[in-house]
Scaffold this motif. Structure first.
Motif, PDB file in Angstrom:
ATOM      1  N   HIS A  56      24.558 -43.232   4.605  1.00 38.59           N
ATOM      2  CA  HIS A  56      25.107 -42.737   5.864  1.00 38.59           C
ATOM      3  C   HIS A  56      24.313 -41.538   6.368  1.00 38.59           C
ATOM      4  O   HIS A  56      24.220 -40.512   5.705  1.00 38.59           O
ATOM      5  CB  HIS A  56      26.570 -42.347   5.635  1.00 38.59           C
ATOM      6  CG  HIS A  56      27.310 -41.945   6.865  1.00 38.59           C
ATOM      7  ND1 HIS A  56      27.778 -42.861   7.772  1.00 38.59           N
ATOM      8  CD2 HIS A  56      27.665 -40.729   7.342  1.00 38.59           C
ATOM      9  CE1 HIS A  56      28.411 -42.229   8.751  1.00 38.59           C
ATOM     10  NE2 HIS A  56      28.348 -40.930   8.514  1.00 38.59           N
ATOM     11  N   TYR A  57      23.669 -41.670   7.522  1.00 38.05           N
ATOM     12  CA  TYR A  57      22.873 -40.619   8.156  1.00 38.05           C
ATOM     13  C   TYR A  57      21.663 -40.163   7.337  1.00 38.05           C
ATOM     14  O   TYR A  57      21.086 -39.104   7.605  1.00 38.05           O
ATOM     15  CB  TYR A  57      23.739 -39.396   8.509  1.00 38.05           C
ATOM     16  CG  TYR A  57      24.546 -39.574   9.776  1.00 38.05           C
ATOM     17  CD1 TYR A  57      24.086 -39.120  10.998  1.00 38.05           C
ATOM     18  CD2 TYR A  57      25.784 -40.214   9.736  1.00 38.05           C
ATOM     19  CE1 TYR A  57      24.824 -39.306  12.152  1.00 38.05           C
ATOM     20  CE2 TYR A  57      26.527 -40.401  10.885  1.00 38.05           C
ATOM     21  CZ  TYR A  57      26.048 -39.948  12.097  1.00 38.05           C
ATOM     22  OH  TYR A  57      26.787 -40.128  13.237  1.00 38.05           O
ATOM     23  N   ALA A  58      21.251 -40.918   6.370  1.00 40.71           N
ATOM     24  CA  ALA A  58      20.062 -40.547   5.597  1.00 40.71           C
ATOM     25  C   ALA A  58      18.842 -40.547   6.503  1.00 40.71           C
ATOM     26  O   ALA A  58      18.592 -41.504   7.226  1.00 40.71           O
ATOM     27  CB  ALA A  58      19.854 -41.525   4.444  1.00 40.71           C
ATOM     28  N   GLY A  59      18.078 -39.466   6.493  1.00 43.80           N
ATOM     29  CA  GLY A  59      16.845 -39.383   7.266  1.00 43.80           C
ATOM     30  C   GLY A  59      17.037 -39.590   8.750  1.00 43.80           C
ATOM     31  O   GLY A  59      16.107 -39.992   9.450  1.00 43.80           O
ATOM     32  N   THR A  60      18.208 -39.258   9.262  1.00 45.70           N
ATOM     33  CA  THR A  60      18.503 -39.582  10.656  1.00 45.70           C
ATOM     34  C   THR A  60      17.609 -38.862  11.644  1.00 45.70           C
ATOM     35  O   THR A  60      17.325 -39.364  12.730  1.00 45.70           O
ATOM     36  CB  THR A  60      19.987 -39.293  10.991  1.00 45.70           C
ATOM     37  OG1 THR A  60      20.301 -39.828  12.268  1.00 45.70           O
ATOM     38  CG2 THR A  60      20.288 -37.798  10.963  1.00 45.70           C
ATOM     39  N   ALA A  61      17.111 -37.657  11.299  1.00 44.59           N
ATOM     40  CA  ALA A  61      16.310 -36.862  12.239  1.00 44.59           C
ATOM     41  C   ALA A  61      14.814 -37.076  12.083  1.00 44.59           C
ATOM     42  O   ALA A  61      14.018 -36.481  12.813  1.00 44.59           O
ATOM     43  CB  ALA A  61      16.632 -35.377  12.071  1.00 44.59           C
ATOM     44  N   GLU A 101      12.487 -33.605   9.918  1.00 47.22           N
ATOM     45  CA  GLU A 101      11.845 -34.183  11.096  1.00 47.22           C
ATOM     46  C   GLU A 101      10.347 -34.378  10.882  1.00 47.22           C
ATOM     47  O   GLU A 101       9.794 -35.423  11.240  1.00 47.22           O
ATOM     48  CB  GLU A 101      12.084 -33.288  12.310  1.00 47.22           C
ATOM     49  CG  GLU A 101      11.518 -33.837  13.603  1.00 47.22           C
ATOM     50  CD  GLU A 101      11.827 -32.953  14.788  1.00 47.22           C
ATOM     51  OE1 GLU A 101      11.334 -33.258  15.899  1.00 47.22           O
ATOM     52  OE2 GLU A 101      12.544 -31.937  14.624  1.00 47.22           O
ATOM     53  N   THR A 102       9.678 -33.373  10.349  1.00 50.89           N
ATOM     54  CA  THR A 102       8.242 -33.463  10.094  1.00 50.89           C
ATOM     55  C   THR A 102       7.951 -33.104   8.644  1.00 50.89           C
ATOM     56  O   THR A 102       8.750 -32.459   7.978  1.00 50.89           O
ATOM     57  CB  THR A 102       7.459 -32.521  11.015  1.00 50.89           C
ATOM     58  OG1 THR A 102       7.880 -31.163  10.774  1.00 50.89           O
ATOM     59  CG2 THR A 102       7.689 -32.876  12.475  1.00 50.89           C
ATOM     60  N   GLY A 103       6.775 -33.505   8.173  1.00 50.89           N
ATOM     61  CA  GLY A 103       6.400 -33.283   6.775  1.00 50.89           C
ATOM     62  C   GLY A 103       6.352 -34.596   6.032  1.00 50.89           C
ATOM     63  O   GLY A 103       7.374 -35.271   5.901  1.00 50.89           O
ATOM     64  N   ASN A 104       5.151 -34.954   5.569  1.00 53.78           N
ATOM     65  CA  ASN A 104       4.950 -36.259   4.946  1.00 53.78           C
ATOM     66  C   ASN A 104       5.239 -36.258   3.449  1.00 53.78           C
ATOM     67  O   ASN A 104       5.262 -35.212   2.797  1.00 53.78           O
ATOM     68  CB  ASN A 104       3.501 -36.719   5.153  1.00 53.78           C
ATOM     69  CG  ASN A 104       3.182 -37.003   6.602  1.00 53.78           C
ATOM     70  OD1 ASN A 104       4.067 -37.298   7.389  1.00 53.78           O
ATOM     71  ND2 ASN A 104       1.913 -36.921   6.956  1.00 53.78           N
ATOM     72  N   SER A 130      16.053 -29.688   4.532  1.00 52.38           N
ATOM     73  CA  SER A 130      14.591 -29.616   4.465  1.00 52.38           C
ATOM     74  C   SER A 130      13.982 -30.100   5.775  1.00 52.38           C
ATOM     75  O   SER A 130      14.364 -31.130   6.313  1.00 52.38           O
ATOM     76  CB  SER A 130      14.097 -30.492   3.303  1.00 52.38           C
ATOM     77  OG  SER A 130      12.690 -30.647   3.382  1.00 52.38           O
ATOM     78  N   ASN A 131      13.007 -29.344   6.279  1.00 51.88           N
ATOM     79  CA  ASN A 131      12.321 -29.765   7.495  1.00 51.88           C
ATOM     80  C   ASN A 131      10.953 -29.078   7.561  1.00 51.88           C
ATOM     81  O   ASN A 131      10.818 -27.910   7.205  1.00 51.88           O
ATOM     82  CB  ASN A 131      13.135 -29.415   8.739  1.00 51.88           C
ATOM     83  CG  ASN A 131      12.508 -29.962  10.004  1.00 51.88           C
ATOM     84  OD1 ASN A 131      11.758 -30.934   9.964  1.00 51.88           O
ATOM     85  ND2 ASN A 131      12.796 -29.344  11.127  1.00 51.88           N
ATOM     86  N   GLY A 132       9.942 -29.809   7.990  1.00 50.65           N
ATOM     87  CA  GLY A 132       8.613 -29.242   8.141  1.00 50.65           C
ATOM     88  C   GLY A 132       7.895 -29.020   6.829  1.00 50.65           C
ATOM     89  O   GLY A 132       6.836 -28.384   6.795  1.00 50.65           O
ATOM     90  N   THR A 134      11.868 -23.726   2.928  1.00 48.02           N
ATOM     91  CA  THR A 134      10.497 -23.205   3.019  1.00 48.02           C
ATOM     92  C   THR A 134       9.632 -23.603   1.834  1.00 48.02           C
ATOM     93  O   THR A 134       8.692 -22.908   1.480  1.00 48.02           O
ATOM     94  CB  THR A 134      10.513 -21.665   3.133  1.00 48.02           C
ATOM     95  OG1 THR A 134      11.161 -21.104   1.981  1.00 48.02           O
ATOM     96  CG2 THR A 134      11.223 -21.222   4.394  1.00 48.02           C
ATOM     97  N   SER A 135       9.921 -24.709   1.231  1.00 45.52           N
ATOM     98  CA  SER A 135       9.210 -25.098   0.012  1.00 45.52           C
ATOM     99  C   SER A 135       8.306 -26.295   0.245  1.00 45.52           C
ATOM    100  O   SER A 135       8.711 -27.301   0.819  1.00 45.52           O
ATOM    101  CB  SER A 135      10.232 -25.439  -1.088  1.00 45.52           C
ATOM    102  OG  SER A 135       9.579 -25.864  -2.248  1.00 45.52           O
ATOM    103  N   ASN A 136       7.052 -26.202  -0.213  1.00 44.33           N
ATOM    104  CA  ASN A 136       6.128 -27.330  -0.194  1.00 44.33           C
ATOM    105  C   ASN A 136       5.703 -27.670  -1.616  1.00 44.33           C
ATOM    106  O   ASN A 136       5.584 -26.790  -2.466  1.00 44.33           O
ATOM    107  CB  ASN A 136       4.869 -26.998   0.617  1.00 44.33           C
ATOM    108  CG  ASN A 136       5.145 -26.848   2.087  1.00 44.33           C
ATOM    109  OD1 ASN A 136       5.882 -27.629   2.665  1.00 44.33           O
ATOM    110  ND2 ASN A 136       4.552 -25.839   2.708  1.00 44.33           N
ATOM    111  N   GLY A 137       5.479 -28.927  -1.878  1.00 48.15           N
ATOM    112  CA  GLY A 137       4.950 -29.335  -3.168  1.00 48.15           C
ATOM    113  C   GLY A 137       5.836 -28.996  -4.344  1.00 48.15           C
ATOM    114  O   GLY A 137       5.351 -28.688  -5.429  1.00 48.15           O
ATOM    115  N   SER A 138       7.135 -29.064  -4.157  1.00 53.40           N
ATOM    116  CA  SER A 138       8.080 -28.716  -5.215  1.00 53.40           C
ATOM    117  C   SER A 138       8.806 -29.948  -5.741  1.00 53.40           C
ATOM    118  O   SER A 138       8.957 -30.947  -5.038  1.00 53.40           O
ATOM    119  CB  SER A 138       9.118 -27.697  -4.711  1.00 53.40           C
ATOM    120  OG  SER A 138       8.514 -26.452  -4.439  1.00 53.40           O
TER     121      SER A 138
END
Length: 204
Positions: free
Chosen positions: A111-116, A135-138, A151-153, A170-174
């Motif tokens: 339900h609403y997973a990854g909706t944005a 929304e963004t961030g691969n 989590s976003n960006g 604010t976390s990348n690569g975690s």
């Protein structure tokens, strides 16, 4: 079956449409697709091998291929993005084209997973509200109820467990694995394993 279902079809083949407006604009370049529900795949003029089950499911797809969508408004904004799987109400509802070179390949279940999710690719969210506002961030993976909810960006994060990284912004690569692991943490390239591990951690 249904008003305007397959209304414009000319030479497209092996398609199934059930519901008002299902595959309405399918003409010659849509094949092997299934649309069940009000306006499911209604704008699909090109793009084949799509399956959409649910009202307004995949209703914006115009060239995307190989998408599997199930649930009201699942994949509702996808236009040309391909090879996505969305199962659940509003899953991947804002995902559009994806970005080069992959243009898709995201999975959202719940339900609403990854909706944005916008144009990020290689995204996986499984569980209610998992990756809700991302929304963004691969190349992010969120598995569990509320996992990576805010989590976003951010890119390259793996959060597995109920509430894992739920308010991490604010976390990348975690990598956070465990119930509430990495909850409310900041900083990047952190690894946490176990119940509430690195909860409220600040810094890398």
């Amino acid at each position: 079956v249904g008003y305007l279902a397959l209304n414009a079809n000319q030479t497209g083949h092996s398609n199934t449409a059930l519901g008002h407006g299902a595959l309405k604009t399918c003409t010659t370049a849509v094949n092997n697709s299934v649309a069940v529900g009000y306006d499911a795949l209604t704008l699909a003029s090109t793009g084949s091998i799509n399956t959409a089950v649910g009202a307004l499911c995949g209703d914006a797809i115009s060239g995307g291929t190989g998408n599997t969508l199930m649930g009201t408004s699942a994949g509702g904004a996808i236009t040309t993005s391909a090879a996505n799987t969305a199962i659940g109400v509003n899953c991947l509802d804002f995902h559009d084209t994806g970005i080069s070179p992959y243009y898709g390949g995201s999975t959202a279940v719940g339900h609403y997973a990854g909706t944005a999710l916008g144009d990020a690719d290689g995204f996986t969210a499984i569980g209610k509200d998992a990756g809700l506002v991302h929304e963004t961030g691969n190349n992010c993976t969120f598995v569990g109820h509320y996992a990576g909810k805010t989590s976003n960006g951010q890119w390259g994060n793996t959060m597995i467990g109920s509430g894992a990284g739920a308010t991490c912004t604010t976390s990348n690569g975690s990598t956070f694995v465990g119930n509430m692991a990495g909850y409310n943490s900041t900083g990047g390239q952190n690894d946490a394993f176990g119940y509430t591990a690195l909860q409220n951690c600040a810094g890398s």
